[in-house]
Design a protein around this motif. Structure first.
Motif, mmCIF file in Angstrom:
data_model
loop_
_atom_site.group_PDB
_atom_site.id
_atom_site.type_symbol
_atom_site.label_atom_id
_atom_site.label_comp_id
_atom_site.label_asym_id
_atom_site.label_seq_id
_atom_site.Cartn_x
_atom_site.Cartn_y
_atom_site.Cartn_z
ATOM 1 N N GLN A 72 1.071 -1.006 -0.082
ATOM 2 C CA GLN A 72 -0.437 0.156 0.493
ATOM 3 C C GLN A 72 0.945 0.975 -0.451
ATOM 4 O OE1 GLN A 72 -3.041 -0.100 -0.451
ATOM 5 N NE2 GLN A 72 -3.123 -2.232 -0.662
ATOM 6 N N ASP A 73 1.966 1.240 0.236
ATOM 7 C CA ASP A 73 3.012 2.562 0.111
ATOM 8 C C ASP A 73 2.886 2.639 -0.786
ATOM 9 O OD1 ASP A 73 3.046 2.351 2.795
ATOM 10 O OD2 ASP A 73 4.777 0.774 3.213
ATOM 11 N N ALA A 74 3.553 3.702 -0.991
ATOM 12 C CA ALA A 74 3.886 4.168 -2.620
ATOM 13 C C ALA A 74 5.114 4.609 -2.413
ATOM 14 C CB ALA A 74 2.391 5.865 -3.061
ATOM 15 N N PRO A 75 6.223 4.083 -3.117
ATOM 16 C CA PRO A 75 7.312 4.241 -2.696
ATOM 17 C C PRO A 75 8.132 6.149 -4.120
ATOM 18 C CG PRO A 75 7.009 2.190 -3.405
ATOM 19 C CD PRO A 75 6.251 2.474 -3.327
ATOM 20 N N HIS A 76 7.172 6.520 -5.050
ATOM 21 C CA HIS A 76 7.152 7.646 -5.403
ATOM 22 C C HIS A 76 6.873 8.356 -4.639
ATOM 23 C CE1 HIS A 76 3.081 6.151 -6.655
ATOM 24 N NE2 HIS A 76 3.124 7.683 -6.911
ATOM 25 N N LEU A 77 6.255 8.821 -4.108
ATOM 26 C CA LEU A 77 6.582 9.476 -2.852
ATOM 27 C C LEU A 77 7.235 10.267 -2.045
ATOM 28 C CD1 LEU A 77 2.629 8.825 -1.371
ATOM 29 C CD2 LEU A 77 2.490 10.375 -4.046
ATOM 30 N N GLN A 78 8.442 9.312 -2.082
ATOM 31 C CA GLN A 78 9.969 9.454 -1.905
ATOM 32 C C GLN A 78 10.519 10.823 -2.750
ATOM 33 O OE1 GLN A 78 12.159 6.801 -0.033
ATOM 34 N NE2 GLN A 78 10.180 5.697 0.233
ATOM 35 N N CYS A 79 9.634 10.747 -4.425
ATOM 36 C CA CYS A 79 10.591 10.927 -5.169
ATOM 37 C C CYS A 79 10.036 12.805 -5.074
ATOM 38 C CB CYS A 79 10.342 10.925 -6.154
ATOM 39 S SG CYS A 79 10.983 8.744 -6.826
ATOM 40 N N THR A 80 11.642 13.473 -5.960
ATOM 41 C CA THR A 80 11.984 15.096 -5.441
ATOM 42 C C THR A 80 10.451 15.542 -7.362
ATOM 43 O OG1 THR A 80 13.408 15.196 -7.279
ATOM 44 C CG2 THR A 80 13.462 15.392 -4.413
ATOM 45 N N PRO A 81 10.215 16.608 -7.453
ATOM 46 C CA PRO A 81 9.600 17.070 -8.573
ATOM 47 C C PRO A 81 10.416 16.725 -9.977
ATOM 48 C CG PRO A 81 9.064 18.848 -7.170
ATOM 49 C CD PRO A 81 10.378 18.187 -6.240
ATOM 50 N N GLU A 107 12.575 14.810 -9.818
ATOM 51 C CA GLU A 107 12.903 13.173 -9.805
ATOM 52 C C GLU A 107 11.683 12.451 -10.835
ATOM 53 O OE1 GLU A 107 16.056 12.630 -6.361
ATOM 54 O OE2 GLU A 107 13.817 12.133 -5.648
ATOM 55 N N MET A 108 10.881 12.803 -10.280
ATOM 56 C CA MET A 108 9.029 12.215 -10.666
ATOM 57 C C MET A 108 9.275 12.654 -12.210
ATOM 58 S SD MET A 108 7.418 11.018 -8.858
ATOM 59 C CE MET A 108 5.686 11.199 -9.563
ATOM 60 N N GLU A 109 9.703 13.688 -12.645
ATOM 61 C CA GLU A 109 9.836 14.183 -14.137
ATOM 62 C C GLU A 109 10.797 13.073 -15.236
ATOM 63 O OE1 GLU A 109 9.728 18.636 -16.046
ATOM 64 O OE2 GLU A 109 10.856 18.298 -14.218
ATOM 65 N N ILE A 110 11.966 13.044 -14.147
ATOM 66 C CA ILE A 110 12.843 11.761 -15.162
ATOM 67 C C ILE A 110 11.682 10.518 -14.937
ATOM 68 C CG2 ILE A 110 14.158 10.240 -14.385
ATOM 69 C CD1 ILE A 110 15.628 13.048 -15.692
ATOM 70 N N LEU A 111 11.054 10.188 -13.856
ATOM 71 C CA LEU A 111 10.381 8.478 -13.806
ATOM 72 C C LEU A 111 9.756 8.572 -15.553
ATOM 73 C CD1 LEU A 111 9.617 5.567 -12.658
ATOM 74 C CD2 LEU A 111 8.165 7.097 -11.259
ATOM 75 N N SER A 117 19.683 7.070 -11.316
ATOM 76 C CA SER A 117 20.110 6.852 -10.166
ATOM 77 C C SER A 117 19.008 6.428 -8.521
ATOM 78 C CB SER A 117 21.767 6.473 -9.483
ATOM 79 O OG SER A 117 22.160 5.854 -8.591
ATOM 80 N N ASN A 118 18.833 7.930 -8.309
ATOM 81 C CA ASN A 118 18.063 8.090 -7.138
ATOM 82 C C ASN A 118 16.469 8.057 -7.413
ATOM 83 O OD1 ASN A 118 20.141 9.127 -5.718
ATOM 84 N ND2 ASN A 118 19.635 11.716 -6.795
ATOM 85 N N VAL A 119 16.234 7.794 -8.758
ATOM 86 C CA VAL A 119 14.747 7.393 -8.556
ATOM 87 C C VAL A 119 14.979 5.905 -8.334
ATOM 88 C CG1 VAL A 119 13.061 6.811 -10.337
ATOM 89 C CG2 VAL A 119 13.755 9.266 -10.516
ATOM 90 N N LEU A 120 15.266 4.839 -9.250
ATOM 91 C CA LEU A 120 15.478 3.798 -8.742
ATOM 92 C C LEU A 120 15.736 3.258 -7.653
ATOM 93 C CD1 LEU A 120 17.744 2.777 -11.712
ATOM 94 C CD2 LEU A 120 15.828 2.820 -11.942
ATOM 95 N N SER A 121 16.671 3.921 -6.710
ATOM 96 C CA SER A 121 17.390 3.513 -5.345
ATOM 97 C C SER A 121 15.496 3.289 -4.822
ATOM 98 C CB SER A 121 18.113 4.204 -4.858
ATOM 99 O OG SER A 121 18.087 4.403 -3.384
ATOM 100 N N ASP A 152 15.352 -2.163 -9.691
ATOM 101 C CA ASP A 152 17.094 -2.620 -10.078
ATOM 102 C C ASP A 152 17.322 -2.213 -10.890
ATOM 103 O OD1 ASP A 152 17.569 -4.073 -7.801
ATOM 104 O OD2 ASP A 152 16.400 -6.146 -9.190
ATOM 105 N N ASP A 153 15.737 -1.831 -12.621
ATOM 106 C CA ASP A 153 16.782 -0.860 -13.470
ATOM 107 C C ASP A 153 15.423 -0.071 -14.160
ATOM 108 O OD1 ASP A 153 14.958 -2.712 -14.753
ATOM 109 O OD2 ASP A 153 16.354 -4.326 -14.438
ATOM 110 N N ARG A 154 15.935 0.160 -15.339
ATOM 111 C CA ARG A 154 15.001 1.281 -15.859
ATOM 112 C C ARG A 154 13.637 0.498 -16.445
ATOM 113 N NH1 ARG A 154 18.227 5.378 -18.170
ATOM 114 N NH2 ARG A 154 16.632 6.560 -19.152
ATOM 115 N N THR A 155 13.726 -0.577 -16.935
ATOM 116 C CA THR A 155 13.190 -1.253 -17.098
ATOM 117 C C THR A 155 11.725 -2.079 -15.803
ATOM 118 O OG1 THR A 155 14.002 -2.512 -18.921
ATOM 119 C CG2 THR A 155 11.622 -3.714 -17.884
ATOM 120 N N GLN A 156 11.954 -2.111 -15.040
ATOM 121 C CA GLN A 156 11.104 -2.146 -13.461
ATOM 122 C C GLN A 156 10.859 -0.837 -13.188
ATOM 123 O OE1 GLN A 156 13.293 -4.487 -11.032
ATOM 124 N NE2 GLN A 156 13.902 -5.900 -12.133
ATOM 125 N N ALA A 157 11.668 0.434 -13.267
ATOM 126 C CA ALA A 157 10.917 2.070 -12.851
ATOM 127 C C ALA A 157 9.542 1.618 -14.036
ATOM 128 C CB ALA A 157 12.195 2.590 -13.033
#
Length: 214
Positions: A146-155, A157-161, A189-193, A198-203
């Motif tokens: 239920q947690d959303a890891p992407h909420l930890q990303c900066t604006p 980083e979200m743009e990068i994602l 790298s920060n987004v994946l972490s 592990d990689d861009r495909t999973q992201a």
């Protein structure tokens, strides 16, 4: 001038290799640098020729495509493995993606689509058969925390994602956002972490599943 894309074929069926090699020979910007009849030979040739793209069958005698993909990722990390198989069962799809497969196609794919996938892999863009994407997303949705890891990303980083999910390469992201390539790599790298992938495909899969794409 564009560089020639070096391709390695790994399939235990000689007729499949011959057909692929014959068709790819008609593409002026693609060169088949080697053919392997099993996974172990594929790993050896990948280390020897350092191909840009490896077309990988999954079911082979001896070392299968899953293990071969895992080992190729160790001996030749820059090589993009495109799975080309007849199988989309859970026992094949998830393990080979975890092993580091970059794209996943079925042997029913049209030859021009395979060529396009090779070109996209060379540019850092993944391609997944629609049935495989659906299978992956269904599994992720069923077991998602239920947690959303992407909420930890900066604006930023979200743009990068979002751009990763669109299949953009680091250079394309840098050009679009008017930032340096090193800065892009740091953000990626920060987004994946933060996403715990592990990689861009999973992201990219994560982004599509969570509706993050534009």
């Amino acid at each position: 001038m564009e560089e020639i894309i070096k391709v390695l074929l790994v399939d235990d069926h000689e007729m499949v290799r011959m057909g692929l090699a014959a068709y790819l020979a008609t593409e002026p910007m693609i060169e088949v640098v080697g053919e392997a009849s099993n996974g172990a030979e594929g790993v050896q040739l990948a280390e020897q020729f350092k191909p840009d793209v490896i077309l990988m069958d999954l079911v082979m005698e001896g070392m299968d495509g899953i293990e071969a993909t895992r080992r190729i990722r160790k001996v030749h990390p820059k090589g993009k493995v495109i799975v080309l198989t007849s199988f989309i069962d859970d026992e094949k799809v998830y393990p080979v993606i975890e092993a580091g497969a970059f794209s996943y196609l079925l042997k029913t794919s049209r030859a021009p689509d395979i060529v396009q996938a090779i070109q996209q892999a060379y540019r850092g863009q993944t391609v997944f058969e629609a049935k495989v994407t659906s299978k992956i997303l269904t599994r992720m949705m069923g077991g998602e925390n239920q947690d959303a890891p992407h909420l930890q990303c900066t604006p930023r980083e979200m743009e990068i994602l979002q751009l990763i999910a669109e299949g953009k390469t680091n250079q394309e992201i840098a050009d679009q956002l008017f930032i340096g390539i090193k800065t892009v790599k740091t953000h990626v790298s920060n987004v994946l972490s933060k996403l715990g992938v592990d990689d861009r495909t999973q992201a990219a899969i994560y982004a599509h599943k969570h509706g993050i794409c534009k």
